[in-house]
Design a protein around this motif. Sequence first.
Motif, PDB file in Angstrom:
ATOM      1  N   LYS A 241      36.897  27.376  24.464  1.00 55.10           N
ATOM      2  CA  LYS A 241      37.955  27.963  23.625  1.00 55.10           C
ATOM      3  C   LYS A 241      39.107  26.978  23.442  1.00 55.10           C
ATOM      4  O   LYS A 241      39.683  26.882  22.355  1.00 55.10           O
ATOM      5  CB  LYS A 241      38.446  29.276  24.258  1.00 55.10           C
TER       6      LYS A 241
ATOM      7  N   LYS B 170      32.244  34.695  21.260  1.00 57.12           N
ATOM      8  CA  LYS B 170      32.785  35.997  20.820  1.00 57.12           C
ATOM      9  C   LYS B 170      34.301  35.904  20.636  1.00 57.12           C
ATOM     10  O   LYS B 170      34.857  36.446  19.675  1.00 57.12           O
ATOM     11  CB  LYS B 170      32.412  37.081  21.828  1.00 57.12           C
ATOM     12  N   ALA B 171      34.961  35.198  21.542  1.00 52.48           N
ATOM     13  CA  ALA B 171      36.417  35.031  21.425  1.00 52.48           C
ATOM     14  C   ALA B 171      36.760  34.137  20.237  1.00 52.48           C
ATOM     15  O   ALA B 171      37.719  34.406  19.498  1.00 52.48           O
ATOM     16  CB  ALA B 171      36.980  34.442  22.718  1.00 52.48           C
TER      17      ALA B 171
ATOM     18  N   GLU C 107      30.341  34.310  25.813  1.00 49.99           N
ATOM     19  CA  GLU C 107      31.700  34.834  25.987  1.00 49.99           C
ATOM     20  C   GLU C 107      32.701  34.045  25.144  1.00 49.99           C
ATOM     21  O   GLU C 107      33.568  34.626  24.471  1.00 49.99           O
ATOM     22  CB  GLU C 107      32.085  34.770  27.463  1.00 49.99           C
ATOM     23  N   ALA C 108      32.569  32.704  25.160  1.00 45.30           N
ATOM     24  CA  ALA C 108      33.491  31.865  24.380  1.00 45.30           C
ATOM     25  C   ALA C 108      33.304  32.090  22.893  1.00 45.30           C
ATOM     26  O   ALA C 108      34.282  32.183  22.137  1.00 45.30           O
ATOM     27  CB  ALA C 108      33.272  30.391  24.734  1.00 45.30           C
TER      28      ALA C 108
ATOM     29  N   LYS D 274      28.894  38.633  16.302  1.00 45.43           N
ATOM     30  CA  LYS D 274      29.013  38.827  17.753  1.00 45.43           C
ATOM     31  C   LYS D 274      27.788  39.537  18.317  1.00 45.43           C
ATOM     32  O   LYS D 274      27.279  39.186  19.390  1.00 45.43           O
ATOM     33  CB  LYS D 274      30.269  39.640  18.072  1.00 45.43           C
TER      34      LYS D 274
ATOM     35  N   SER E 236      36.492  35.890  16.895  1.00 43.37           N
ATOM     36  CA  SER E 236      37.619  36.814  16.674  1.00 43.37           C
ATOM     37  C   SER E 236      38.839  36.101  16.112  1.00 43.37           C
ATOM     38  O   SER E 236      39.712  36.739  15.517  1.00 43.37           O
ATOM     39  CB  SER E 236      37.991  37.504  17.994  1.00 43.37           C
ATOM     40  N   GLU E 237      38.917  34.774  16.304  1.00 39.49           N
ATOM     41  CA  GLU E 237      40.088  34.024  15.858  1.00 39.49           C
ATOM     42  C   GLU E 237      39.928  33.451  14.448  1.00 39.49           C
ATOM     43  O   GLU E 237      40.843  32.795  13.949  1.00 39.49           O
ATOM     44  CB  GLU E 237      40.373  32.894  16.849  1.00 39.49           C
TER      45      GLU E 237
ATOM     46  N   SER F  54      33.697  28.788  29.554  1.00 36.30           N
ATOM     47  CA  SER F  54      34.218  29.577  28.437  1.00 36.30           C
ATOM     48  C   SER F  54      35.625  29.145  28.060  1.00 36.30           C
ATOM     49  O   SER F  54      35.935  28.941  26.885  1.00 36.30           O
ATOM     50  CB  SER F  54      34.193  31.066  28.795  1.00 36.30           C
TER      51      SER F  54
END
Length: 920
Positions: A461, A308-309, A305-306, A348, A312-313, A457
Motif C-alpha cells: 500500500k 482490496k485496500a 488484503e493490500a 474485490k 478502494s482508493e 500488505s
Amino acid sequence: EVENLIGLEIDGFPSSSKTRNGRYQRSTSDWGYVGDLVEDDDKIGLYSYKVQSTITSRLANTMIQAKMVNNAKRPQHIVFDVQIPKGAFIDNFTMDINGITFTSKIREKSEARKMYSQAKAKGKAAGIVRSNALDMENFKTEVNVPPGMRIQFELHYHEMIRRKLSSYEHVISVKPGRLAKHMEVDVRIIEPQGLRYVHVPNSLGDHFDGITTISKGEKKAHISFKPTMAQQRKCPTCSSTAVDGNFVVQYDVNRETTGGELEIFNGYFIHFFAPENLDPLPKNILFVIDVSGSMWGLKMKQTIEAMKAILSELRAADQFSLIDFNHNVRCWRDNLVSATPAQVEDAKKYIQTIHPNGGTNINEALLRATFILNEAQNLGMLDPNSVSMIVLVSDGDPTVGELKLTTIQKNVKQSIKDEFSLFCLGIGFDVDYDFLQRIATDNRGMAQRIFGNQETSAQMKNFYNQVSTPLLKKIQFNYPQESVSDVTQSSFHNYFGGSEIVVAGKVDTENLQHLESIVTATAANAELVMETLRDVEELDGFMKKDKYADPEFTKKLWAYLTVNQMLAERNAAPTAALKRNITKSILQMSLDHHIVTPFTAMLIENAEKDEIMLADQPKDPRRGCCPGTLGLTPNAPNNNKGIPAWANVTAVPVSFMPEQRSPPVSSLSINRVDNDPHFIIHLPKSQRNICFNINSEPGKILNLVSDPGTGVVVNGQLVGAKKTENKKLNTYFGKIGFYFKNKGLKVEITTEKITLKDGSYGITLTWSDTGHIIRKQLLISVKKESNVTITVGEEMSFMVLLHRVWKNHPVNVDFLGIYIPPENQFSPAAHGLIGQFASEPEVYIHHQRPGQAPEKPQATMEVKGNKLTVTRGLQKDYRTDRVLGTDVQCWFVHNSGKGFIDGHYKDYLVPHLYSFLKKP
C-alpha cells in the motif's frame, strides 16, 4: 546468506604496530579515561559508538565511528559491522590500531585487485571487506587485536535524501551490538528553503521514549540521541544493549507556490521541483498479479488484503482492470472499466477467489496488459491528459512460456513504446529483483522489493501511494545553453504528488542573468509551473556562515545524480560499444569523486603499505549494479554455481579464546545437528553458540523445522549403533526428509541415495554421483560421497553431510548431519528443535566459574525465564574435515536441552518423515 570475510592478521596483529625492537607501540589516540566499560564475556569493551550526519540541501553526509578495546588476556577478533542505505556511496574508511592509521583510496577495480593480490602473494596482511545486500548494505571488517590494544573504525558515506509521500526520510542503522560507554547519534539539517517540520518517530522502540532532543530553527535543525549506558540496557540488570534498529528523521521544506527552487553554489546548480497545487490527473491502471504456487500462504493473503485496500482508493475518474497469472493468464475484464463503486466491489470479490497454483508466465501476462492499454489508446478511450501504468506484483522468475529475461525485457519494451509506465513489486527473497528493476526503469517506472512477511500488505500500500497521484506528465526542463552544461536527466515521463524531481548541472556564474528554466508539462488545469531562483549571494553567505554545511553539496549532488543516471543508461545500452563508453565515464567519475561504484574498489592500507584490505563491489548478474554495495572478491572462480557461499567452506585454524562471541569465519555461524545427534544453535545477535544433545530411540522421527508460514518441514529419523557402549546405545540421523509444501516437493536423503518427489514424478541420485536437480526453482546439488546442498532461491538453503564408516566396524554405522544457516527466511510461525530459534531468544550468561575439568568451566544461563547451569566445551563442525571435524566452542545445555528448547524433546517427535509439528 552468511557473511564470509578474511581478517587482517600477521602473527596475531598487524606488523606495523610493532617497533623495531618488537614491542607494540602505545596508542597516540586520546580516548581519555576508558575505565567503567561494560564488557561481555569476551572482554571486548565498546568505549564509544558515534554517528554524525549532516544534511545540506538533501545531501546527507554520514560518519559512523566505533572505538573498541580488547581487555582479554589473549588476542581476539574485533568486528566492525554496519549497515548503510542502499544507494549510498561510500567515500572513505579509516582504522586506527593503537596509533597506527589505515587510510583508503579509490582505484579502478582490476588495478585494486591486482595490488591486493600482489600484497597477499608477498605475505603481507591482506583482508577483504564483504557486504550482503537486501534493504540495506553491510560493510563488515574484522581485525585480530592483541590484549590491551585499542582500535577505532570510521566509515563515511553520502546519499541524496529522496522525497516520498510529502516527506524526506533519513534512515540511519544503529546497531552497536553491545553497551557503549559513550553513545551518540547527531543529525544536523541545513535547508536554505526553510524547514516546514522535523519529526523523529520512535523507531528504536518505546524503551527510548523521550531521550531524543530536537532543536528546530527557520532553516536549520539539530537532532540528538545520547542514551546513557543505563538507558541502553535491555533491562536494569542486563548486559546487552537495546539499541538495535534504525534511527529515522523525517522532514519537509517550505515551498513557493510555484513549486520550483533553483540553488546555485560553487559552480553548480541544483533544481528542486515539487509542485503541489495541482489537480490529480486521471489514471489508467492495470494490476498484474502473480498467482503461481509459490505465492501460496501468507504472501497471497497479504497481497489480497493490500489489493482490496488499493482498489478502494481508486478515484472516480480512473479506469482499471485486473490480470492474474500463473502458467495461464486470466483477465477480470478484457478492457479498462471506470472505477465506479460497483466495479470496484466486483473486482474485490474476484481477488478474494484467487487460489495460487502452477507456474509463472510473466512474459504473456505483461504483453496482455500492454495490449489492453494500447488497444484502449488506439480506440480513443483514454483521456489525453490521463496517465497509463501497469503495476506488476510477482515473487519469482518465469517458469512457463518465454524464460529468457532479456527477451522478456525486449518484448515488453517494444510493446509499451514509451507510452506508459511499468512499476514492479518483487515479493520475497527469491525474486529476481535485478530483472524487475531493469524492466521497470526501462519503461519509465520503478521497482521495489517487498519482504514476504506480516508487513507485506502495508509495504504494498505504501508503494502504491507513491504512484497513485500523478500531477504532471511529459515534463521537460529547458536551460539556456550559454549558462549551463553537463545537465543531468532533464525530461521526465510523470511527476507524482508527494515526490520531487531533482536536476543538476554545472553553471557559468558570469551568465546567471540568463539562468531561468522553462518548464513544459501536461497538467490537469493546464497551468505551467514557473521557478524561483534563490538569490545566489544570499545562498553563498548562508552556506559559508554555517560550519556544519557541506561546501561541496552541489558538486556531490551533481555527481550522485550523474553516476546513477549513467548506471541506468548502461543497463539499457543496446550495444556493447555504447556500454563500454558509459563504463569508462562511470569509472572516471568514480575516481574523480572518490566513491565506490561497480567499477572501482577501495584499498585500505597503512602508511608502510605492508597491510592492505580491499573494499570491492560485486557485479552479481542477479543483483545488478547497485551504488555503494561492497562485496567479496574470490581469489578463484566459483565452480559451484547456485550453491550458497556458507556451504563452500575451506578449513581455517581456530585458536582457543574465552567464549568467542564473534566467530572469525562463516563456518561457525550456522545451526547444525551432527553425530549423536549433537545440536549446535548459533545465535547471531548475541554471537553465541549453544549446544545440547538429544538421546532418543532408533526409528523415532524428530522435527527440526516446522514452518506453516513458508510451508517448510525438515525432519530426521534416527538409526542406532550396532551395539551399546557403556550401557548406552548411540543414535544418529539415518534419514532426513524435506517437505516444501508450497511447491509440492519432497526430498528424502538417506545414507544410500537422494530422492526428489513431485507428485507421481520422482528422480533419484546416489552418493556415488555428482550432479544437480532443478525443479520449481529448487536446486539440489550433490557432491560425490560428501554432501547435498538444497537451495530455495535466496530464501533458504540447507546442507546434509554424509558420514561413512568402515562397513565392518563393530559399533558405528553410516549417518547424516544437517547444517542450516540462521539467515534462512523462516516465518514467525516457525518451530521445531532448530526452527524455534529463527526468533532468537534473549540469552544472559553470567557467574562463570571452574567446572569439574579445568578446560570445561561452568556458568549460569538465563533464557526463556529459566536459570540453567551450562558447561563450556567443544563440539565438531564436519564440513571442512569429515573425519576429525573442526572444533566449535559452545555452552552446553544438559538434560536434552531442557530449559533452552520449548517443552520436552519428546514434544518434537512426529509420526512421519514429512509431518508438520503439532504445537501443544
